[in-house]
Design an enzyme around this catalytic site. Structure first.
Site, PDB file in Angstrom:
ATOM      1  N   SER A  36       0.829  -1.196   0.000  1.00  0.00           N
ATOM      2  CA  SER A  36       0.000   0.000   0.000  1.00  0.00           C
ATOM      3  C   SER A  36       0.875   1.262   0.000  1.00  0.00           C
ATOM      4  O   SER A  36       1.585   1.514  -0.954  1.00  0.00           O
ATOM      5  CB  SER A  36      -0.967  -0.034   1.186  1.00  0.00           C
ATOM      6  OG  SER A  36      -2.103   0.767   0.912  1.00  0.00           O
ATOM      7  N   LYS A  53     -22.156  17.535   9.925  1.00  0.00           N
ATOM      8  CA  LYS A  53     -21.069  17.913  10.829  1.00  0.00           C
ATOM      9  C   LYS A  53     -20.622  16.753  11.714  1.00  0.00           C
ATOM     10  O   LYS A  53     -19.460  16.660  12.099  1.00  0.00           O
ATOM     11  CB  LYS A  53     -21.506  19.109  11.695  1.00  0.00           C
ATOM     12  CG  LYS A  53     -20.402  19.686  12.552  1.00  0.00           C
ATOM     13  CD  LYS A  53     -19.233  20.153  11.706  1.00  0.00           C
ATOM     14  CE  LYS A  53     -18.122  20.711  12.574  1.00  0.00           C
ATOM     15  NZ  LYS A  53     -16.920  21.035  11.800  1.00  0.00           N
TER      16      LYS A  53
END
Length: 322
Positions: free
Chosen positions: A136, A188
């Protein structure tokens, strides 16, 4: 508790506070290796002599932006100062990077990648030697190298992006824990671990992951000079052995770090360059940090190494999760 007990408690708190301050400031106060606000690394000679140098650098553990004294893995900011020092040193003719990492944070990996590209553009060959794992983000920073060596049994690949958000809803219910949240907008509290993710929230995160994924594909496409269609087929998140990676064009050859260093020396055209590594003088953060890490439970150490996002919160990661 009597007056004497309270007095000893206050003294203890003050002592701990002083230790924390010393640890935080120790790198700049103790090492004497900071120039112009940036760390200056000492050189340790591995072999050879003379002015012309090949530098060996090491990427060990998860790649993170964390700069705390007690964090594990590779501190991207600190590592970038090594790349900068090698780039600016006119006597450094090539750099060998030993990568042994499952990857890490997207931003940290990308910043290291950019510095490696900059190092290459300065005219200095960059050779990568993969260790047990270069997956990765570990592959992300390896991709721009001039040549990549690995072991047939090296674990690499895991080309892609992951974004993990914990869900503690059931545990919170069991504990009787509730949280009242007041937000300024509908999304939020999008990453709240105390409730199930909504479909529209998942879509928002998926777009973020897809953007980083396309960037990863571009890095491999440019670094390895492979057709984008080929990279898209390879970058499905699966892990590859070094032998498989060679057949797929993800690495160039099999070889140890010594072989990679010899190849780098050959690329410089210098018969016997001095091979050096960058080291720093021990500081209070190293002494206390090491003691703290050793005192942690085995389970905590594994979580800190394998799942760095546990302590840093949800983040986009180029990380092989195992």
């Amino acid at each position: 508790m009597g007056r004497k007990g309270w007095a000893w408690l206050i003294v203890g708190v003050l002592f701990v506070s002083l230790v924390v301050i010393l640890i935080t400031k120790s790198d700049s106060l103790m090492s004497g290796n900071v120039m112009g606000g940036k760390q200056k690394w000492n050189e340790e000679t591995v072999q050879g002599k003379g002015n012309d140098k090949v530098v060996q650098l090491f990427v060990e553990g998860a790649i993170t932006e964390k700069s705390g004294s007690f964090s594990s893995g590779l501190n991207a900011g600190s590592y970038i100062t090594q790349l900068e020092q090698a780039r600016k040193d006119k006597d450094v003719k090539a750099v060998v990077i030993r990568v042994n990492s499952p990857g890490g944070e997207v931003v940290a990996s990308d910043e290291i990648h950019s510095k490696i590209v900059e190092l290459k553009e300065s005219g200095k060959p960059v050779i990568v030697s993969m260790g047990s794992m270069a997956a990765s983000g570990g592959y992300y920073i390896s991709a721009p190298a001039d040549y990549i060596f690995a072991n047939p049994a090296t674990l690499t690949g895991s080309l892609g992006v992951i974004f993990s958000i914990a869900n503690y809803e059931k545990a919170a219910e069991w504990l009787g824990y509730k949280e009242n949240t007041i937000t300024s907008g509908a999304y939020k509290d999008i990453a709240s671990p105390l409730r199930e993710m909504k479909p529209e929230e998942r879509e928002i995160f998926q777009k973020l992951v897809d953007e980083s994924y396309q960037q990863f594909v571009t890095v491999i496409e440019k670094g390895r000079k492979l057709p984008r269609e080929t990279v898209l087929k390879l970058a499905d998140g699966r892990i590859y052995s070094g032998q498989q990676a060679k057949a797929l064009g993800l690495i160039d050859a099999f070889g140890t770090m010594e072989v990679a260093t010899a190849y780098a020396s050959e690329k410089t055209g210098i018969a016997n360059p001095k091979v050096v590594r960058y080291v720093k003088e021990p500081s209070l953060s190293d002494l206390f940090g090491g003691a703290m890490n050793q005192s942690a439970s085995p389970a905590a150490q594994v979580l800190q190494e394998v799942l760095p996002e546990v302590s840093i919160g949800p983040r986009l990661m180029y990380l092989f999760k195992y």
